[in-house]
Structure formats: structure tokens, C-alpha cells
Scaffold this active site. Structure first.
Site, PDB file in Angstrom:
ATOM      1  N   GLU A  91      31.623  48.841  -2.072  1.00 64.19           N
ATOM      2  CA  GLU A  91      31.416  49.871  -3.075  1.00 64.19           C
ATOM      3  C   GLU A  91      32.540  49.856  -4.112  1.00 64.19           C
ATOM      4  O   GLU A  91      32.283  50.004  -5.317  1.00 64.19           O
ATOM      5  CB  GLU A  91      31.349  51.260  -2.412  1.00 64.19           C
ATOM      6  CG  GLU A  91      30.219  51.409  -1.401  1.00 64.19           C
ATOM      7  CD  GLU A  91      30.651  51.079   0.018  1.00 64.19           C
ATOM      8  OE1 GLU A  91      30.056  51.653   0.948  1.00 64.19           O
ATOM      9  OE2 GLU A  91      31.574  50.256   0.190  1.00 64.19           O
TER      10      GLU A  91
ATOM     11  N   CYS B 115      35.533  55.317   0.296  1.00 59.65           N
ATOM     12  CA  CYS B 115      34.527  54.875  -0.674  1.00 59.65           C
ATOM     13  C   CYS B 115      33.687  56.036  -1.185  1.00 59.65           C
ATOM     14  O   CYS B 115      33.224  56.025  -2.328  1.00 59.65           O
ATOM     15  CB  CYS B 115      33.624  53.809  -0.044  1.00 59.65           C
ATOM     16  SG  CYS B 115      34.435  52.204   0.147  1.00 59.65           S
TER      17      CYS B 115
ATOM     18  N   ALA C 181      16.458  25.522  20.614  1.00 57.16           N
ATOM     19  CA  ALA C 181      15.222  24.950  20.078  1.00 57.16           C
ATOM     20  C   ALA C 181      14.517  24.229  21.212  1.00 57.16           C
ATOM     21  O   ALA C 181      15.155  23.533  22.015  1.00 57.16           O
ATOM     22  CB  ALA C 181      15.531  23.980  18.940  1.00 57.16           C
TER      23      ALA C 181
ATOM     24  N   SER D  27      17.492  14.968  21.749  1.00 53.06           N
ATOM     25  CA  SER D  27      16.984  16.251  21.254  1.00 53.06           C
ATOM     26  C   SER D  27      16.876  16.300  19.736  1.00 53.06           C
ATOM     27  O   SER D  27      16.570  17.352  19.181  1.00 53.06           O
ATOM     28  CB  SER D  27      17.905  17.389  21.731  1.00 53.06           C
ATOM     29  OG  SER D  27      19.216  17.215  21.227  1.00 53.06           O
TER      30      SER D  27
ATOM     31  N   ARG E 197      26.110  25.441   7.146  1.00 56.48           N
ATOM     32  CA  ARG E 197      25.747  25.309   5.739  1.00 56.48           C
ATOM     33  C   ARG E 197      25.415  26.687   5.188  1.00 56.48           C
ATOM     34  O   ARG E 197      24.835  27.522   5.881  1.00 56.48           O
ATOM     35  CB  ARG E 197      24.548  24.376   5.567  1.00 56.48           C
ATOM     36  CG  ARG E 197      24.871  22.924   5.880  1.00 56.48           C
ATOM     37  CD  ARG E 197      23.763  22.005   5.385  1.00 56.48           C
ATOM     38  NE  ARG E 197      22.490  22.255   6.058  1.00 56.48           N
ATOM     39  CZ  ARG E 197      22.096  21.650   7.168  1.00 56.48           C
ATOM     40  NH1 ARG E 197      22.888  20.765   7.754  1.00 56.48           N
ATOM     41  NH2 ARG E 197      20.922  21.929   7.704  1.00 56.48           N
TER      42      ARG E 197
ATOM     43  N   SER F   7      35.564  24.336  32.071  1.00 52.62           N
ATOM     44  CA  SER F   7      36.279  24.795  33.256  1.00 52.62           C
ATOM     45  C   SER F   7      37.376  23.840  33.699  1.00 52.62           C
ATOM     46  O   SER F   7      38.482  24.257  34.025  1.00 52.62           O
ATOM     47  CB  SER F   7      35.295  25.057  34.402  1.00 52.62           C
ATOM     48  OG  SER F   7      34.543  23.895  34.688  1.00 52.62           O
TER      49      SER F   7
ATOM     50  N   GLU G   9      25.319  28.276  21.350  1.00 53.21           N
ATOM     51  CA  GLU G   9      24.470  27.094  21.251  1.00 53.21           C
ATOM     52  C   GLU G   9      24.900  26.163  22.374  1.00 53.21           C
ATOM     53  O   GLU G   9      25.887  25.449  22.238  1.00 53.21           O
ATOM     54  CB  GLU G   9      24.634  26.402  19.903  1.00 53.21           C
ATOM     55  CG  GLU G   9      24.295  27.259  18.706  1.00 53.21           C
ATOM     56  CD  GLU G   9      24.391  26.486  17.410  1.00 53.21           C
ATOM     57  OE1 GLU G   9      23.771  25.402  17.308  1.00 53.21           O
ATOM     58  OE2 GLU G   9      25.094  26.945  16.494  1.00 53.21           O
TER      59      GLU G   9
ATOM     60  N   LEU H  77      25.409  26.794  30.804  1.00 54.85           N
ATOM     61  CA  LEU H  77      26.142  27.900  30.197  1.00 54.85           C
ATOM     62  C   LEU H  77      25.194  29.011  29.780  1.00 54.85           C
ATOM     63  O   LEU H  77      25.470  30.199  30.009  1.00 54.85           O
ATOM     64  CB  LEU H  77      26.945  27.405  28.991  1.00 54.85           C
ATOM     65  CG  LEU H  77      27.699  28.477  28.198  1.00 54.85           C
ATOM     66  CD1 LEU H  77      28.623  29.286  29.089  1.00 54.85           C
ATOM     67  CD2 LEU H  77      28.469  27.843  27.046  1.00 54.85           C
TER      68      LEU H  77
ATOM     69  N   SER I 201      24.191  30.940  32.817  1.00 51.38           N
ATOM     70  CA  SER I 201      25.301  31.736  33.345  1.00 51.38           C
ATOM     71  C   SER I 201      25.519  33.002  32.527  1.00 51.38           C
ATOM     72  O   SER I 201      25.826  34.069  33.075  1.00 51.38           O
ATOM     73  CB  SER I 201      26.581  30.895  33.370  1.00 51.38           C
ATOM     74  OG  SER I 201      26.452  29.816  34.277  1.00 51.38           O
TER      75      SER I 201
END
Length: 363
Positions: free
Chosen positions: A51, A83, A156, A170, A209, A229, A293, A298, A301
């Protein structure tokens, strides 16, 4: 022009670079109701709020005009002046704001301050704008109340639920539109987390990106976390060559990579990392949005530990991988009965080319 949509665009451009502040956008429209005379977004701490940036640009043209804010203006002095008072002093006649600030120090008081000064306050916006405004602050809302970041897990997969072939390939299950959206998630996150298995198999850079221009943004996300780990990350891992901090979360630090910031987070389970401790550490660092990702171990978990807030699943509608040894997205222990499965709420679907994204919140 939809002025609220413009304010939301400005806020989304700031997301991922202003934590622990919320990403906010603001647009000042002149008295004629048509001309933008100022706009701004949250600046990195301790810079100005959205603002203040917009009002400073508008200067005297703000008098009698309207300001569109994606989040309630705050009414207390923090690292910046209030503000709400800046809006009053600028002579603004109307404020359009869809979302009350979840910070207990604000929580409606900013809007009441504006109303008490005789400024018209409008809260209603269209459903799409309301959804965007709410999603922009979901990480801030959790962090300001709990000190923990908001954790989003994304993957994905093929139509039959595989994230790679039995040989580990992949690239690419989904198309360019879905991948561009995934980059926008990285761009707007303060940290991205993966596992050592993904680093060794794919050697990712985990860069982002810009969602608008498509150009690579160096240093985004600011923090990348590798759950490792037994400290197996190689010195020549590609992500170590990128700008930004890299955290290596280990349970055994004897062979930790000295090019990283190493945090010791041993679990009660042998050779595993205390993921809750890692998430707490990121919250203490001021991260409000964390994107995961990772592979099935993982990811599973994190679900087992109850650390996931949101799921974004990109699904190819034209690929079936098959194979009993092909990888699935979620491993871990999982429940033994359907009654105990993870359930999502507020689920929606979005189309990206020939792919769809399923987005939902852990209930």
C-alpha cells in the site's frame, strides 16, 4: 481493467521473496475510477508494504480515489508505519479488500480503522479473485499462528499413477504447460525440499522460472533442502552450483557436505531424519511456504508424520506406464484400513494442455 486482478498479479510476483511477510499487491485508481495512478507489491523486509509503495507512486492523485488491496492494511507500527493511517492521510475515499489479515495483531482492526475515518470499505469480490487472495496468504496464515510453514507436496504421474518407469525414467510424464505451472509453485515458495534419492537419480537444480516471463530466476527458491540421513550428497551435485542456500538435513553428520548448511535432525528410527524438526527449522528461518518435490519415500514419510497441508498432483491423461516395479508417488507406512487414509478437502481440478492438476488440502 479488473483492478483487483492487477493487484493479485502484483502480489503473486512478490511471493517467494518477502517471507515472513505475506505477499500483498495494491493498486490506486484515481477519482475518475478508470486511471491507475499507483501500484505496488510487498518489498523484502524491512522494505515498504504494498500500500505504501502504491500510495507513494500515486502521490496527490490518490486523493478521492480507490485503493485495491489483496490483504487488509495493518493498523499498527511494525518495521513500517501503519498502512491504514497512510491510506487515511492520502485522502483515499474507498478501499476494496477481500481478505482479513489472519495476524492476531490485525484481524479486522485495520478495516475498522479505515471505516472510523469515514472511508468506504468493500470486501466482496468475485469467487476467482477471492480464491487467489486466500491462497496467497495460506502460508502466512499458518506461520503467524503456529510458527510453522505451510507444506505443499507435488508430483507428476501417469494415468495409472506412476511417477517413473521401472528404469527410473520420468522425463517427461506431463507436458510443458503443467511443468510451467510447477515452476510457478517453486517461484512462489520460500524453500523447496527433496530427498537424497532424487538428487542421486535425477541431479536436479531445483531452480524456478518466472511464471509470467518464463525466464529463469536466479536464487529462487531462496532455500533448497535435501533430506539426506546418511550424508551421501556428492560435491558435484548440480543444485550446489546454483544461487541460494542449500540445507542438508542429516541424522549422521560424519560425511556431511561442507558446501551446505548442515542441520542435525536424527530421528528415533535408525538412519532417518526427524522431518518435523526440519519443518520447524524452516519456520524458525522465516519460511512460510515450503514445496516438496521428492520420491515416494520422503513423500510417504511426510504424510505418515502428518506434515502435509496441501497436495498438487499433475496427471497425464494420455500416458500409461505400467510395470509392477515402476515407482508410485507415495510410499511410507500408510494406514492399514481405509478409515485412516489421508483425506483431502476443497478439491479442484485445473487443465494444463492435455494434463490435469488435482489440487486439495489435507483435511
Amino acid at each position: 481493467m479488473d483492478f483487483m486482478e492487477r493487484a493479485l498479479d502484483l502480489a503473486e510476483g512478490a511471493a517467494g521473496g518477502v517471507a515472513p511477510r505475506p505477499a500483498v499487491g495494491a493498486v490506486v485508481v484515481a477519482r475518475d475510477g478508470e486511471t491507475i495512478v499507483g501500484e505496488g507489491a510487498t518489498q523484502p523486509n524491512p522494505g515498504a508494504h504494498a500500500e505504501a509503495v502504491a500510495l507513494d507512486m500515486a502521490h496527490d492523485a490518490a486523493n478521492g480515489g480507490t485503493i485495491y488491496c489483496t490483504l487488509e492494511p495493518h493498523q499498527f507500527r511494525s518495521t513500517t508505519p501503519p498502512c491504514s493511517q497512510a491510506i487515511i492521510d492520502a485522502g483515499i475515499g474507498r478501499v476494496v479488500c477481500p481478505t482479513v489479515d489472519p495476524n492476531p495483531q490485525v484481524a479486522g482492526r485495520g478495516l475498522e480503522h479505515l471505516k472510523s475515518a469515514g472511508i468506504e470499505v468493500i470486501n466482496d469480490v468475485d469467487d476467482a479473485s477471492q480464491q487467489r487472495a486466500d491462497e496467497l496468504i495460506e502460508g502466512f496464515a499458518k506461520h503467524v499462528k503456529t510458527g510453522l510453514p505451510f507444506v505443499t507436496v507435488k508430483w507428476a504421474m501417469s494415468l495409472d499413477g506412476k511417477i517413473a518407469t521401472r528404469g527410473g525414467d520420468s522425463k517427461w510424464i506431463t507436458g510443458s504447460a503443467a511443468r510451467a505451472h510447477a515452476h510457478s509453485l517453486r517461484y512462489r515458495s520460500d524453500a523447496v525440499m527433496t530427498g537424497i534419492g532424487t538428487v542421486l537419480a535425477d541431479n536436479p537444480r531445483l531452480t524456478a522460472r518466472d511464471p509470467k516471463s518464463g525466464t529463469r530466476v536466479y536464487g529462487r527458491p531462496y532455500i533448497r533442502v535435501v533430506v539426506d540421513s546418511n550424508a551421501k550428497m556428492p560435491d558435484d551435485a548440480a543444485l550446489l552450483e546454483e544461487d541460494g542456500e542449500v540445507i542438508q538435513a542429516v541424522s549422521n553428520g560424519e560425511a556431511a557436505n561442507r558446501r551446505c548448511e548442515v542441520i542435525m535432525a536424527p530421528s528415533q528410527t535408525e538412519d532417518s531424519v526427524d522431518l518435523a524438526a526440519v519443518v520447524r527449522h524452516l519456520g524458525e528461518r522465516g519460511c512460510i511456504n515450503v514445496l516438496v518435490e521428492a520420491g515416494e519415500r520422503l513423500t510417504g514419510s511426510l504424510f505418515d508424520c502428518g506434515l502435509v497441508d496441501k497436495v498438487v498432483v499433475y496427471m497425464s491423461t494420455d500416458k500409461i506406464i505400467g510395470g509392477s516395479d515402476a515407482l508410485s508417488p507415495v510410499g511410507g507406512s500408510g494406514p492399514s484400513v481405509i478409515h485412516d487414509v489421508t483425506r483431502l478437502k476443497n478439491v479442484r481440478m485445473e487443465q494444463f494442455g492435455e494434463d490435469i492438476a488435482i489440487i486439495g488440502y489435507v483435511g
